[in-house]
Design a protein around this motif. Structure first.
Motif, mmCIF file in Angstrom:
data_model
loop_
_atom_site.group_PDB
_atom_site.id
_atom_site.type_symbol
_atom_site.label_atom_id
_atom_site.label_comp_id
_atom_site.label_asym_id
_atom_site.label_seq_id
_atom_site.Cartn_x
_atom_site.Cartn_y
_atom_site.Cartn_z
ATOM 1 N N LEU A 41 0.833 -1.200 0.000
ATOM 2 C CA LEU A 41 0.000 0.000 0.000
ATOM 3 C C LEU A 41 0.873 1.258 0.000
ATOM 4 O O LEU A 41 0.562 2.235 -0.714
ATOM 5 C CB LEU A 41 -0.909 -0.013 1.233
ATOM 6 C CG LEU A 41 -1.876 1.161 1.373
ATOM 7 C CD1 LEU A 41 -2.829 1.233 0.179
ATOM 8 C CD2 LEU A 41 -2.666 1.049 2.666
ATOM 9 N N GLN A 64 2.245 1.831 -3.558
ATOM 10 C CA GLN A 64 1.237 2.366 -4.463
ATOM 11 C C GLN A 64 0.962 3.843 -4.180
ATOM 12 O O GLN A 64 0.798 4.655 -5.107
ATOM 13 C CB GLN A 64 -0.050 1.560 -4.344
ATOM 14 C CG GLN A 64 0.078 0.106 -4.804
ATOM 15 C CD GLN A 64 -1.206 -0.667 -4.632
ATOM 16 O OE1 GLN A 64 -2.283 -0.095 -4.752
ATOM 17 N NE2 GLN A 64 -1.086 -1.963 -4.372
ATOM 18 N N ALA A 87 -4.954 -0.583 -4.153
ATOM 19 C CA ALA A 87 -4.834 0.013 -2.823
ATOM 20 C C ALA A 87 -6.037 -0.341 -1.951
ATOM 21 O O ALA A 87 -5.907 -0.631 -0.750
ATOM 22 C CB ALA A 87 -4.688 1.533 -2.954
ATOM 23 N N ASP A 112 -5.618 -3.969 -0.800
ATOM 24 C CA ASP A 112 -4.656 -4.074 0.304
ATOM 25 C C ASP A 112 -5.241 -3.552 1.604
ATOM 26 O O ASP A 112 -5.004 -4.096 2.693
ATOM 27 C CB ASP A 112 -3.388 -3.299 -0.049
ATOM 28 C CG ASP A 112 -2.551 -4.023 -1.107
ATOM 29 O OD1 ASP A 112 -2.743 -5.252 -1.258
ATOM 30 O OD2 ASP A 112 -1.728 -3.373 -1.758
ATOM 31 N N THR A 113 -6.018 -2.474 1.503
ATOM 32 C CA THR A 113 -6.638 -1.933 2.723
ATOM 33 C C THR A 113 -7.642 -2.925 3.305
ATOM 34 O O THR A 113 -7.717 -3.114 4.529
ATOM 35 C CB THR A 113 -7.330 -0.601 2.397
ATOM 36 O OG1 THR A 113 -6.374 0.319 1.839
ATOM 37 C CG2 THR A 113 -7.948 -0.002 3.655
#
Length: 542
Positions: free
Chosen positions: A335, A338, A354, A357-358
């Motif tokens: 993250l 990115q 992103a 990943d979050t």
């Protein structure tokens, strides 16, 4: 501990010593009283054969041995006295019943005048109311008769004893019936007192008995037995006990100290080793175990078992922290990369990546939080939950592009627990099955006795038999070749097993009929809640 044991032994020895002294004193007193009774009866039997007529009665033989003996009439006038006797005093008269036995031919007193042959009436009276010299030895078995008229003179017997120059004692039983001619009385008065013989005062036990001689005169015979032997024996025994008590206490204290020191030596070894383990924080060390099979050895073994469990828990916690840090580091690094690229080149920003990943970070944080709560011993609720309904709801929320799921779940399969945690278990099992299935996932919910069984089967590659226990460990993934994003963090199955255990159930892995993996969740069945009956708005007309 030594002081306490010594104090207990001291109290016990003192109590035992007092009991011994009291018992010894009572036995010697009774022995002296028996001796006085025998002497009084023996002299009374001889007095009963005397015709009388003289002012003073010649004392029979056997009474000139320095023992306090005197003969008085019922008015307390002295008739005869033992040699050396100066005075008699004392209190505490006790009436004692003497068995009445036949007396035949009582022996004449050498110091008395010749005794004529008693008349038939006198012989008859003596036979039924007297006691012979041969019978007096059996008089030791006395019958206490405190309810007779003699007991009523208990207090006055000692106080009303009038005395002349030799301290003669008055009749202690003025209301008692006089014995027949030539016989002795059937009661003996027992008392304690003092007598002065040859100028020396000493304690005595006295016996007083009535006798009627052949002349018809009733007299009182008083005889005593010295208590000097009792006093000497009690004093000697008490001194011996007092002299030996310190030695006994010293021996008890020393032995107690040695035994306690020897018994507690292994405990001290355990304490020292535990202190060293605490100081060094080395949980691989163990306390020494004694070779004995007593409680101390059991304590040492239990302590080592506790240390083993503590070491395993600490190692598991360390691995958990390390694995969690490793799992968190990858999505955070991705993250960050990115975001840095997007900051420098906005056109290259991968927003979907992103967001993914979050979401992964969010799921991992939620899993870690749930594991922490389970490790802390959080107990689930006890509300009834329909397991089949939970399965249908979870399947309905799944995306349609994933592996299809067929559900075979009836109704009213209730278990007691937390709806959210059980929903998490079902979701983790379905995620694992869809991740490895080729064409289909089959879910069944059914009741088996007092259990509700949920099975999730797929047609994938399955789980090797050797790895079916290991897959429930945290952060364990068997397929290392697959991508981390697809494989997850390895916390789904451990969470599912821990939740199942908290609900009183089990979660096991096996082989499905199709050759894939089969997960079986067993939970205790709960009573289904009652549904309220529908009430019609309008009551039907009759």
């Amino acid at each position: 501990m030594v002081l306490l044991a010594t104090a207990v032994v001291t109290v016990a020895l003192v109590a035992a010593g007092v009991a011994v002294l009291v018992s010894l004193r009572m036995n010697l007193t009774e022995q002296a009283q028996n001796e006085a009774n025998d002497t009084a009866r023996r002299i009374a039997l001889q007095v009963a054969t005397w015709r009388g007529g003289d002012a003073r009665l010649p004392l029979p033989d056997g009474a000139q041995e320095g023992i306090p003996v005197q003969v008085t009439d019922k008015d307390g006038h002295l008739l005869a006295v033992g040699k050396g006797l100066e005075s008699i005093s004392g209190t505490g008269v006790t009436a004692v019943r003497v068995p009445r036995t036949a007396a035949s031919s009582p022996p004449p007193s050498p110091s008395a005048s010749p005794t004529p042959t008693p008349s038939p009436s006198s012989a008859s009276s003596s036979r039924f109311g007297g006691e012979t010299a041969d019978d007096h030895g059996g008089g030791r078995g006395r019958d206490k008769d405190r309810g007779s008229d003699d007991s009523g003179s208990h207090d006055s017997a000692s106080d009303d004893h009038g005395s002349d120059d030799h301290g003669s004692v008055a009749d202690p039983t003025p209301q008692a019936k006089d014995p027949a001619i030539g016989t002795i009385g059937d009661t003996v008065q027992e008392r304690s007192g003092r007598a002065v013989v040859d100028g020396r005062s000493a304690p005595y036990r006295f016996a007083t008995i009535k006798a009627t001689d052949l002349g018809g005169r009733t007299v009182l015979v008083h005889a005593g037995a010295s208590l000097a032997t009792r006093e000497s024996a009690v004093r000697s025994t008490a001194l011996a006990m007092l002299a030996g008590l310190p030695l006994v206490l010293a021996a008890v204290g020393g032995v107690t100290w040695l035994v306690s020191r020897r018994a507690l030596a292994p405990v001290e070894g355990i304490r020292r080793e535990m202190a060293a383990i605490t100081a060094s924080e080395d949980l691989s060390r163990r306390v020494p175990e004694p070779a004995s099979h007593d409680e101390v050895a059991h304590l040492a073994r239990t302590t080592n078992e506790t240390l083993t469990a503590l070491e395993a828990a600490v190692d598991r916690q360390r691995r958990f922290v390390a694995d969690a840090s490793h799992e968190l580091r990858s999505p955070i690094a991705s993250l960050r990369t990115q975001l840095e690229v997007g900051s420098a080149h906005p056109q290259l920003l991968d927003v979907p990546g992103a967001v993914k990943d979050t979401e992964r970070l969010q799921d991992l944080a939620a899993d870690l939080l749930l594991l922490a709560r389970l490790d802390a011993g959080e107990r689930p609720g006890q509300a009834p939950v329909d397991l089949g309904e939970l399965v249908r709801e979870e399947v309905g929320r799944r995306p349609a592009d994933r592996t299809p799921i067929s559900v075979d779940a009836g109704e009213q399969h209730h278990v007691a627990g937390s709806r959210g945690q059980l929903n998490r278990v079902i979701g983790n099992l379905l995620d694992n099955a869809q991740r490895h299935a080729r064409t289909e996932v089959v879910v069944r919910v059914q009741g088996q006795g007092d259990r509700i069984v949920l099975t999730v089967a797929d047609d994938g590659g399955g789980v090797p038999a050797a790895e079916r226990g290991r897959i429930f460990e945290r952060f364990v993934r068997l397929d290392d070749a697959r991508a981390r994003d697809d494989g997850g963090a390895g916390l789904g199955l451990p969470i599912a097993r821990d939740v199942a255990r908290r609900h009183g159930g089990t979660l096991t892995a096996g082989e499905a009929p199709s050759g894939g993996a089969l997960f079986e969740l067993r939970l205790p069945a709960a009573t289904a809640p009652r549904r309220p009956h529908a009430t019609p708005k309008y009551a039907p007309e009759p």
